[in-house]
Scaffold this active site. Structure first.
Site, PDB file in Angstrom:
ATOM      1  N   LYS A   8       0.866  -1.201   0.000  1.00  0.00           N
ATOM      2  CA  LYS A   8       0.000   0.000   0.000  1.00  0.00           C
ATOM      3  C   LYS A   8       0.889   1.234   0.000  1.00  0.00           C
ATOM      4  O   LYS A   8       2.070   1.158   0.385  1.00  0.00           O
ATOM      5  CB  LYS A   8      -0.933   0.042   1.216  1.00  0.00           C
ATOM      6  CG  LYS A   8      -0.247  -0.030   2.597  1.00  0.00           C
ATOM      7  CD  LYS A   8       0.175   1.295   3.193  1.00  0.00           C
ATOM      8  CE  LYS A   8       0.827   1.157   4.567  1.00  0.00           C
ATOM      9  NZ  LYS A   8       1.733   2.215   4.930  1.00  0.00           N
ATOM     10  N   ASP A 132      -1.254  -1.993  10.888  1.00  0.00           N
ATOM     11  CA  ASP A 132      -1.575  -1.873   9.456  1.00  0.00           C
ATOM     12  C   ASP A 132      -2.236  -3.124   8.878  1.00  0.00           C
ATOM     13  O   ASP A 132      -2.713  -3.104   7.741  1.00  0.00           O
ATOM     14  CB  ASP A 132      -0.282  -1.664   8.643  1.00  0.00           C
ATOM     15  CG  ASP A 132       0.276  -0.275   8.788  1.00  0.00           C
ATOM     16  OD1 ASP A 132      -0.357   0.546   9.470  1.00  0.00           O
ATOM     17  OD2 ASP A 132       1.343  -0.014   8.210  1.00  0.00           O
TER      18      ASP A 132
END
Ligand code: C5P
Length: 269
Positions: A8, A132
């Site tokens: 990401k 995350d």
């Protein structure tokens, strides 16, 4: 079963305050990108974990994929597995690679052994593995808050751009990055900033880790400048670094001065 955990990037990253539990309250937008590891999960007589590709620092027994398997094993009567991870996504980059590997391990084991876990349940396990990790369960663009585990998918964001990611050799641990940061209340609303055209994000859409880390790692500021020189409409660091990225209208050529770095170009849409 073959899985491809992806990375990401962060669009904006505000570190708002330090909480009583020691974590920081953040606000960011996470966007999945097409830089992928390869993860193989097979039922086996006994548990094993191996890796190839980029070498993973530290003890393999502490790898988040191993922890993900152990977490599910505590609650479900599942067979042993053979896990093999081929690492392409650089580590210490702010690209979420390790978190993604862990989240995909949870999703893979859920599928392989037909545990039929809901997103909520998988996210609950992911949150125990790392801040995350939760994002990679649903793995779609989200406004992220809390310590990184609160996801809001209502953001309307159309990104027609190419991203060039550049990872220098500098390794920054998440802990080091947080220890250098001075939290502050954001001056602008992140969802509002993202409604501006990409060319207007420069100087407005900030990653607070840049001010905290650039003085100690000047190479990062240099790469960011070079991304603009190469024609980026916007350039920033991803997460807690050390990967920088640039957003471009057209597919960029990787400048020759970046050849010494790990680079990857992909399309965002
Ligand atoms: O959650 P994760 O294990 O990835 O976090 C690694 C370290 O980063 C934490 O131990 C903490 O020091 C720091 N951190 C933080 N605030 C967050 C996320 C991580 O202070 N929101």
């Amino acid at each position: 079963m073959q899985l491809q955990p992806n990375a990401k990037i962060n669009l904006g990253l505000f570190i708002k305050c330090k909480r009583e539990d020691g974590f920081h309250e953040l606000e960011s937008v996470f966007v999945p990108v097409d830089w992928k590891d390869e993860l193989e999960i097979k039922e086996a007589a006994e548990f094993s974990f191996s890796s190839s590709g980029l070498s993973i620092p530290g003890d393999l027994d502490n790898n988040l994929c191993v922890k993900a398997y152990q977490l599910l094993k505590q609650d479900f009567d599942i067979p042993a597995v053979q896990l093999h991870l081929h690492k392409n996504i650089p580590m210490g980059a702010g690209l979420g690679g390790g978190s993604s590997d862990a989240a995909f391990t949870l999703k893979g084991i859920d599928q392989l052994f037909e545990l039929n876990l809901s997103h909520e349940k998988l996210e609950h396990y992911a949150a125990q593995l790392g801040s995350d990790c939760v994002f990679f369960i649903q793995n779609k663009t989200a406004l992220v808050r809390g310590r990184g585990e609160l996801l809001d998918f209502s953001l309307q964001l159309t990104l027609k751009a190419y991203v060039l990611m550049v990872k220098p050799k500098v390794f920054i641990s998440t802990q080091e990055a947080y220890s250098k940061i001075k939290p502050q209340a954001p001056q602008n609303s992140l969802p509002d900033l993202l409604q501006l055209p990409i060319a207007e994000w420069e100087g407005r859409l900030k990653n607070d880790f840049e001010a905290a880390l650039f003085p100690d790692y000047p190479e990062l500021a240099t790469i960011k400048e070079k991304l603009y020189e190469a024609g980026a409409k916007y350039a920033a660091m991803s997460g807690s670094g050390s990967c920088l990225y640039g957003l471009f209208d057209e597919e960029p050529q990787i400048p020759s001065e970046f050849e010494k770095y790990h680079c990857k170009v992909c399309r965002l849409d």
